[in-house]
Structure formats: structure tokens, C-alpha cells
Write an enzyme that holds these catalytic residues in place. Sequence first.
Site, mmCIF file in Angstrom:
data_model
loop_
_atom_site.group_PDB
_atom_site.id
_atom_site.type_symbol
_atom_site.label_atom_id
_atom_site.label_comp_id
_atom_site.label_asym_id
_atom_site.label_seq_id
_atom_site.Cartn_x
_atom_site.Cartn_y
_atom_site.Cartn_z
ATOM 1 C CG ASP B 11 -2.055 -0.968 1.099
ATOM 2 O OD1 ASP B 11 -2.297 -1.434 -0.034
ATOM 3 O OD2 ASP B 11 -2.692 -1.276 2.119
ATOM 4 C CG ASP B 130 -12.432 -4.338 -3.266
ATOM 5 O OD1 ASP B 130 -11.508 -5.163 -3.429
ATOM 6 O OD2 ASP B 130 -12.245 -3.112 -3.151
#
Lengths: 192, 252
Positions: B11, B130
Amino acid sequence: MIAIVKYNAGNIRSVQNALAGLGFESRVTDNRQEILRADKVILPGVGEASSAMQYLQEKGLDKTLLALDQPMLGICLGLQLMCRQSAEGNTPGLGIFNANVKKFPPAARVPHTGWNNAGQLRGPLFAGIAPTADMYYVHSYYAEITGQTVAVCDYITPFSAALQHNNFFATQFHPEKSAAAGRQVLKNFLSL
Amino acid sequence: MLKKRIIPCLDIKDGRTVKGVNFLGIRDAGDPVALAKRYVAEGADELVFLDITATVENRQTLVDLVSNIAREITIPFTVGGGINTLNDVGRLITAGADKVSLNSAALRHPELISEIAGTFGSQCVVVAIDTKFTDGAWRVFSHGGRTPTALQAVAWAKEAAALGAGEILLTSMNHDGTKNGFALDITTAVCRAVNIPVIASGGAGTRQHFRELFATTPASAGLAASIFHFGEIAIPGLKKYLFNQNIPVRCS
């Protein structure tokens, strides 16, 4: 100087970076004179066959590449363009290799993406490379196996992981993305 | 034989890695390039960089970061987060990214998938999905899992593949962060519905979870973040374990 043939969109920066990592300067070019003068020529990969071939023809680069007597390396789509004929857009290739390029059968998960073996290795491109080495592949079409095949990969069907004819070399895998083993392939090509 | 891929995900915020990273020997744990190099040395098969700030101001930071990563690492990498236009993709690919991962933008403008595939090839379009099992169905969420959509995971995966996606990155929000194992059922269902590789994400906590993923589903790759960053699972040990369990992996 190493000439990287500019002919299409795609990630050719990695090829340049890999060469730089081995201490070689390169230029991305579609200038015929520059390509003819280069010590070595790389035809990189990624893209679609018919539009890539059209670009090469419009620039007159098809004839230039055929005229090369210095070592040339095709990568991925580059390999496929150097073959006789590609099923992708029914595209006639440069005809350097006597292989045809076919599409993986519909039942296969394509693109063939990831690390796979390059085995039955022959010739100077693979000096010092273990026959169990994995290379990084990403492609939906493949070149059939011929007498010019110098490495074999198996995905659904055995196909040419690399081809060689005289000064012309090509890999279906991306040596610039294949960690240490790929680096060795590039190093071998650069020391030809 | 095609190998199953192990993919660490980093990330990124303002060009730096976030979340804790406790690799020894990296002086500055926030440097994505140093971390990426470490993963390459350990045998990671691919890397994913997810820009979690993804604001317009940070676009150039991300492009610069991609250039730096591309200079230093010799395995494929994917960049995701806030990619909205063909122009965004062009800049990242030109900087050296191999693939881009689309999530909310693909849901908003599915035709973007075809545009990218048509310009740069299917191999560089990863569609990230997702999904969360809620009210009896695997529903698709956008905006980092915050916004429910009307779509279901299998149908959206099929549509994305038909539009030219080269891979699906499937994250189960029910499993993400739990360390209880991957979502095997939905992973299998998506793999069966599409003819492109599927990367499973969310839930990896142990080496056995990766074995279970590869032994029981057709997933092409397993992605994880914190378990790698915190050193709970070391990639060389994971690969050796999988190899001994007869899962095809690249052992470098």
C-alpha cells in the site's frame, strides 16, 4: 549501441532498464539507419500483431530487420512477428522463422500468464541456464515447434519458448521480467 | 507447468509504503523500492502497488515512483488506485508498469477496460473486484469497499473478462484481515466463470491457507499484504512448503 525497435505502445521501458542494469546503453528508435548501424537490435513485445506489423511496414522497418546481419532478439510479440504467419488478425509475419503462430484453444485460460519452464534448451542464448529455470510469460498466441526451436514450454500444448535462425533470436517469455534467469538470457545475447 | 504465483501487495501513500513493515536490513521501511527489491530477492513472483491516496495531486508522485520501481526490479508489477482514464494508464505504462489494476473506474465506465485492452493489450488490464457476502449473495463494492453496487461478483467478473480484462484480482471483504484463509467458494465460482487468470486476495494467515487455495480452487495466484510485511510468513519458506505439498511454484 543497442537499438530497441519502436513500433507500438507497450512497456518497453523494462527492456531498456534491464539493459542499463547490465551496463548497456540503448535507444528506442524507428529510424532505419540507426537500426542498421546498431551493434544489436531488440524487437520488444506486447501489443497486437496486425497493427504492429502494419507499423513496421509503414516505416519500412520490415525490410530493415530482414537485412540485419548483427544479432537481433525478438521478445514476446517480437518473436511472433518474426514467424511466418500469425493467427492474430491473420497477419503475415517477417518469415525469419519457419514457424506459424496459433491461438491457444478456447478451453485454455488465456493469456498464459505467469512463470513457466523453458526446457530442452539449445544454443548460446541459454548458456549457464538450468533446464528447470522458470521464465515469465504473458501471451495468448504461441509459435509452433520447428527445427529452429531452441527452448520449449508446455501450456496446454508444447510450443516454442525460443527460436533461433542464424543471427536471429527470439523468446516468447520476457527475459527483462524473468529475474535472474532472464537477466542471464539477456547477458548471453549481449555478449554474442 | 505453469506455476502458482505468490504476490505481495504494497500500500502506497504519497509515494511511501504504509502499514508496518518489519523487514530487518531495510533502513527506511517506508521506501517502496527497497521493500520491492527485498521481495524480488526472496522469490516473489509479482508485485502489486496500490496507491491508497490516489488523488490528482499525487498522480505525478505515483508516476515517478513507478519509474523508480521499474528501474530496480526485474519481475512484473501492477499499479492500482485512482486510475480513471486511458491517459492515466498511458503514463504509468510508459513509466514502466506492466499492468494496471482498475476497480471503481471500471465499475463506473466498463468501456475503459476495452479501451485499455485495445490500446495496450489485455495482459495489462487487471480488474480488481471487492466483494462481500451479504443478504445471500456475493455483492460487488466500489470505492475501497465503502459503496455497495447492484452487481454480483461472478456476473461482473464475466463482464470484465468479456470486455477484455486480462486478469481478475478478487478480494473477499469478509475474509480480508481475518487471517482465517481465502474465500474458497467465491474464488472457485469466479475461476469457473471466466477464462482468464484469477488472483485470490484476502484472508491469508498461514502457509496452509495458500496450499488450500491452490489445492482446492483453480486460482492462478494468491495475494497478501501484512503477513508478508510483518514477516509472519517468509516467501522462501512458503514456496518450499508449497513445493513439498506438490503445488507447482517457482523456486528460485
